[in-house]
Design an enzyme around this catalytic site. Structure first.
Site, PDB file in Angstrom:
ATOM      1  N   CYS A 161       0.822  -1.223   0.000  1.00  0.00           N
ATOM      2  CA  CYS A 161       0.000   0.000   0.000  1.00  0.00           C
ATOM      3  C   CYS A 161       0.857   1.274   0.000  1.00  0.00           C
ATOM      4  O   CYS A 161       1.519   1.565  -0.984  1.00  0.00           O
ATOM      5  CB  CYS A 161      -0.959  -0.046   1.178  1.00  0.00           C
ATOM      6  SG  CYS A 161      -2.353   1.068   0.990  1.00  0.00           S
TER       7      CYS A 161
ATOM      8  N   ARG B 151     -12.188   7.251  -0.809  1.00  0.00           N
ATOM      9  CA  ARG B 151     -11.299   6.225  -0.228  1.00  0.00           C
ATOM     10  C   ARG B 151     -11.776   4.862  -0.706  1.00  0.00           C
ATOM     11  O   ARG B 151     -12.959   4.550  -0.678  1.00  0.00           O
ATOM     12  CB  ARG B 151     -11.325   6.332   1.298  1.00  0.00           C
ATOM     13  CG  ARG B 151     -10.418   5.346   2.020  1.00  0.00           C
ATOM     14  CD  ARG B 151     -10.163   5.748   3.456  1.00  0.00           C
ATOM     15  NE  ARG B 151      -9.159   6.796   3.528  1.00  0.00           N
ATOM     16  CZ  ARG B 151      -7.831   6.541   3.506  1.00  0.00           C
ATOM     17  NH1 ARG B 151      -7.397   5.314   3.373  1.00  0.00           N
ATOM     18  NH2 ARG B 151      -6.976   7.537   3.595  1.00  0.00           N
TER      19      ARG B 151
ATOM     20  N   HIS C 146      -3.782  -5.389   2.295  1.00  0.00           N
ATOM     21  CA  HIS C 146      -3.483  -5.573   3.709  1.00  0.00           C
ATOM     22  C   HIS C 146      -4.118  -6.898   4.147  1.00  0.00           C
ATOM     23  O   HIS C 146      -4.742  -7.590   3.360  1.00  0.00           O
ATOM     24  CB  HIS C 146      -4.129  -4.446   4.541  1.00  0.00           C
ATOM     25  CG  HIS C 146      -3.597  -3.084   4.269  1.00  0.00           C
ATOM     26  ND1 HIS C 146      -2.331  -2.678   4.657  1.00  0.00           N
ATOM     27  CD2 HIS C 146      -4.174  -2.017   3.664  1.00  0.00           C
ATOM     28  CE1 HIS C 146      -2.169  -1.401   4.292  1.00  0.00           C
ATOM     29  NE2 HIS C 146      -3.261  -0.987   3.697  1.00  0.00           N
TER      30      HIS C 146
HETATM   31  N1  GLN Z   1      -1.758   7.032   2.274  1.00  0.00           N
HETATM   32  C1  GLN Z   1      -1.940   6.066   1.208  1.00  0.00           C
HETATM   33  C2  GLN Z   1      -3.344   6.144   0.623  1.00  0.00           C
HETATM   34  O1  GLN Z   1      -4.289   6.408   1.344  1.00  0.00           O
HETATM   35  C3  GLN Z   1      -1.637   4.649   1.658  1.00  0.00           C
HETATM   36  C4  GLN Z   1      -2.570   4.134   2.729  1.00  0.00           C
HETATM   37  C5  GLN Z   1      -2.155   2.788   3.313  1.00  0.00           C
HETATM   38  O2  GLN Z   1      -0.971   2.416   3.352  1.00  0.00           O
HETATM   39  N2  GLN Z   1      -3.179   2.019   3.811  1.00  0.00           N
HETATM   40  O3  GLN Z   1      -3.492   5.851  -0.566  1.00  0.00           O
END
Ligand code: GLN
Length: 240
Positions: free
Chosen positions: A96, A130, A195
């Site tokens: 990520c 998101r 994840h």
């Molecule tokens: N900050 C990055 C995004 O939101 C990665 C987030 C994360 O590692 N879960 O895309």
């Protein structure tokens, strides 16, 4: 007497451990030790001067924008070392936010372009929406098609240039929610938004990475088979 000795480098574990991604390095260490392979894990964080020269595997977990910006200046100082690792087929697993930082740049939600390592041909653009939830992708592990599952949570949309995706999205958003790709596979670099952490219920993928780590300095990379009953039970209990 161990069959082999491996040195894993865990980058910025104090900053980049989103959703317990550190569980991935635990799995790799355990699956090595269960085969009588001795592993040392070097935690490297901001300000450390240790070199990667002896690394058999590099790992970088996920983290939110704040942590990404905190580690990036230090990570950029490591660009040449990481370039050599990729060129020398040292396996790198980046999750990520860690995955995003190996690309060309990250454009923030304020339209500010943050230069990243630029070691691989992809880039990330923050979006207002998101992308969160369980995700399933279809990818090849050692030439075998597998469905890989996990959990994604990112606003960054990653777009690929001349690199292959890790897999095709079956369910969820993936790299950008548009082109049906997820992650990146280049040489022995694996970047992914999954994840979970990813590896506890993907033993074949964990062993694939372990074999690549062995191959850095060892001719013999065969791994003794393990009873993966619990791993597959965990996998089958996840409903995507
Ligand atoms: N900050 C990055 C995004 O939101 C990665 C987030 C994360 O590692 N879960 O895309």
């Amino acid at each position: 007497m161990p069959l082999a000795k491996l040195n894993f480098v865990h980058l910025y574990p104090d900053y980049m451990n989103h959703y317990g991604d550190a569980g991935n390095i635990v799995v790799l260490v355990k699956r090595a030790k269960w085969r009588n392979i001795e592993v040392t894990v070097e935690n490297i964080t901001v300000g450390d001067k240790k070199s990667f020269a002896n690394a058999d595997l590099i790992y970088l977990g996920g983290g939110q924008g704040r942590e990404q910006l905190l580690i990036l200046p230090d990570l950029m100082k490591r660009k040449n070392e990481l370039f050599s690792c990729i060129a020398n087929h040292v396996p790198i697993l980046a999750i990520c936010g860690g995955f995003q930082l190996f690309g060309q740049y990250y454009q923030t939600s304020m339209k500010k372009t943050v230069q990243c390592l630029g070691l691989l041909d992809y880039w990330t653009i923050a979006s207002p929406k998101r992308m969160v939830g369980k995700i399933a992708i279809r990818g090849k592990i050692n030439g075998v098609e597998k469905t890989i599952i996990g959990f994604e949570n990112h606003t960054g949309r990653t777009f690929l240039g001349k690199v292959q995706p890790l897999g095709k999205v079956l369910k969820g958003h993936g790299n950008n929610g548009k082109d049906n790709t997820e992650g990146v596979l280049f040489n022995n670099f694996i970047g992914t938004y999954l994840h979970g952490p990813l590896l506890p219920y993907h033993p074949l993928l964990a062993d694939y990475i372990l074999k690549k780590a062995l191959a850095v300095k060892h001719k013999e990379t065969r791994l003794a088979p393990l009873d993966n009953f619990l791993e597959y039970k965990a996998y089958s209990n996840i409903r995507v």
